[in-house]
Design a protein around this motif. Sequence first.
Motif, short mmCIF file in Angstrom:
data_model
loop_
_atom_site.label_atom_id
_atom_site.label_comp_id
_atom_site.label_asym_id
_atom_site.label_seq_id
_atom_site.Cartn_x
_atom_site.Cartn_y
_atom_site.Cartn_z
N THR A 207 0.84 -1.19 0.00
CA THR A 207 0.00 0.00 0.00
C THR A 207 0.88 1.24 0.00
O THR A 207 1.81 1.34 0.83
CB THR A 207 -0.92 0.03 1.23
OG1 THR A 207 -1.81 -1.10 1.18
CG2 THR A 207 -1.75 1.30 1.25
N ILE A 208 0.61 2.13 -0.90
CA ILE A 208 1.31 3.41 -0.97
C ILE A 208 0.43 4.45 -0.30
O ILE A 208 -0.66 4.74 -0.75
CB ILE A 208 1.58 3.81 -2.44
CG1 ILE A 208 2.31 2.68 -3.18
CG2 ILE A 208 2.39 5.10 -2.50
CD1 ILE A 208 2.37 2.87 -4.68
N ASP A 209 0.92 4.98 0.80
CA ASP A 209 0.15 5.95 1.58
C ASP A 209 0.94 7.25 1.61
O ASP A 209 1.70 7.52 2.55
CB ASP A 209 -0.09 5.40 3.00
CG ASP A 209 -1.13 6.21 3.77
OD1 ASP A 209 -1.52 7.29 3.27
OD2 ASP A 209 -1.54 5.78 4.85
N ARG A 210 0.76 8.05 0.57
CA ARG A 210 1.50 9.30 0.46
C ARG A 210 0.54 10.42 0.06
O ARG A 210 -0.16 10.30 -0.95
CB ARG A 210 2.60 9.20 -0.59
CG ARG A 210 3.69 8.20 -0.24
CD ARG A 210 4.83 8.26 -1.22
NE ARG A 210 5.87 7.30 -0.88
CZ ARG A 210 7.03 7.18 -1.54
NH1 ARG A 210 7.26 7.96 -2.58
NH2 ARG A 210 7.91 6.28 -1.18
N GLU A 216 -4.80 13.46 1.76
CA GLU A 216 -4.48 12.05 1.93
C GLU A 216 -4.73 11.29 0.64
O GLU A 216 -5.67 11.57 -0.11
CB GLU A 216 -5.33 11.44 3.06
CG GLU A 216 -6.82 11.37 2.75
CD GLU A 216 -7.54 10.44 3.71
OE1 GLU A 216 -6.96 9.42 4.11
OE2 GLU A 216 -8.71 10.74 4.02
N GLN A 218 -4.22 7.11 -0.91
CA GLN A 218 -3.82 5.74 -0.60
C GLN A 218 -4.11 4.83 -1.78
O GLN A 218 -5.21 4.84 -2.33
CB GLN A 218 -4.57 5.24 0.64
CG GLN A 218 -4.04 3.93 1.21
CD GLN A 218 -4.77 3.56 2.48
OE1 GLN A 218 -5.86 3.00 2.45
NE2 GLN A 218 -4.17 3.89 3.62
N THR A 219 -3.11 4.05 -2.16
CA THR A 219 -3.22 3.14 -3.30
C THR A 219 -2.66 1.78 -2.91
O THR A 219 -1.53 1.69 -2.42
CB THR A 219 -2.44 3.68 -4.51
OG1 THR A 219 -2.91 4.99 -4.85
CG2 THR A 219 -2.62 2.76 -5.71
N THR A 220 -3.45 0.74 -3.12
CA THR A 220 -3.00 -0.63 -2.88
C THR A 220 -2.68 -1.30 -4.21
O THR A 220 -3.39 -1.10 -5.20
CB THR A 220 -4.09 -1.44 -2.14
OG1 THR A 220 -4.35 -0.82 -0.87
CG2 THR A 220 -3.64 -2.88 -1.91
N ALA A 244 -7.80 3.90 -3.02
CA ALA A 244 -8.79 4.12 -1.97
C ALA A 244 -9.32 5.54 -2.02
O ALA A 244 -10.41 5.83 -1.52
CB ALA A 244 -8.18 3.84 -0.60
N THR A 245 -8.54 6.43 -2.61
CA THR A 245 -8.96 7.82 -2.79
C THR A 245 -8.87 8.17 -4.27
O THR A 245 -8.37 7.37 -5.07
CB THR A 245 -8.05 8.77 -1.97
OG1 THR A 245 -6.67 8.46 -2.26
CG2 THR A 245 -8.30 8.59 -0.48
N GLN A 250 -3.55 10.03 -9.32
CA GLN A 250 -3.08 9.35 -8.12
C GLN A 250 -2.29 8.09 -8.43
O GLN A 250 -1.17 7.90 -7.92
CB GLN A 250 -4.27 9.00 -7.22
CG GLN A 250 -3.87 8.18 -5.99
CD GLN A 250 -5.03 7.92 -5.06
OE1 GLN A 250 -5.81 8.82 -4.79
NE2 GLN A 250 -5.15 6.70 -4.55
N HIS A 254 1.63 7.76 -7.68
CA HIS A 254 2.04 6.85 -6.61
C HIS A 254 2.99 5.77 -7.12
O HIS A 254 4.01 5.47 -6.47
CB HIS A 254 0.81 6.22 -5.98
CG HIS A 254 0.30 6.97 -4.78
ND1 HIS A 254 -0.84 6.63 -4.10
CD2 HIS A 254 0.81 8.05 -4.12
CE1 HIS A 254 -1.03 7.46 -3.10
NE2 HIS A 254 -0.04 8.34 -3.09
#
Length: 318
Positions: A207-210, A216, A218-220, A244-245, A250, A254
């Motif tokens: 998961t990339i949470d940047r 915010e 978030q990408t899985t 996720a967003t 994005q 990411h």
Amino acid sequence: TVDMHTTAMAKGARRMRRGYEVVEEAKVPAMEGGARMPQALLAAMPDRFETMTAARKACRRCEILVEGETTRCGDRVKIGDTIRWIRRSSNAPRPMCRPEPPETKLVEVAYEDDHLAVLVKPRGLAVQGRGKTTLQQLLPYLLQPAHVQGALHRPHHVHRLDMPTGGLLIAAKTQASIREMGILFHERQVQKRYRAVVIGCLEGEGTIDRPLRGQEAQTTYRAVKQQRVGNGHGWRTIVDVWPATGRYHQIRRHLASIGHPIVGDDEYCPRQRHDSSNGLFLWAAEVVFPHPITGRTVALVSEPPPCFHEDLHDAHDT
């Protein structure tokens, strides 16, 4: 004597545009100092028009008749005047101002009912904008008129895909659908899976949470297959991605941030790092969401173009 109500109805019928029908009729209620048309519409049909913006739009679209006459936003009305809201008949053919654009042949309708549709947008077609033909302009040619109350004059997309990205896109056909789909997206009840081909050998999942632009994000991701390509271009990885967003670019940003930009992404990957001339290798492959009206699960899958696999020539699987 002549029944004035009957006369007004006849006059309204003569004024009504071909292919339209009366959706609702009401009398202007008592209002202090009289009122202009949008205010009277809110008071007379509160269940139909919840905001001043909606009332003004109906007036501008010539959907409101007062005593059989088309009205404008600035017109004043009197207590007791008959207001009729007219909309295009569900059975009437939708008139087109020009011949069907050739681009309609490039778009597939994967699912459609009276409330919404899911289409397969080809890569290179913009969702909206000015100038060139867009998917939004094609929707009236691609979709059938809605046979329910609250039908939109023209269907409208409820989310976007970048122009170089292809795949599944949801469009609403009714006011209720576009409103409820907005809520579903806001509550993150719409699950989207993308298929991408990235540069390098990406393994496993993560998961990339940047944050992006201070928000915010978030990408899985999960690696599907790694392949070594010929001509000295190293490795490529087929990867599934779940955002996720929904931030601007994005997925592209990411994946580039972890050293694995998408093949064909000239904006986030220097051209010398990839050799593809087949565009951006990013595809909206799956969408799952509860139907905004019925609540039933809608689940659709669209396979990316053959070039996503054919471009990985001379490959050695790992």
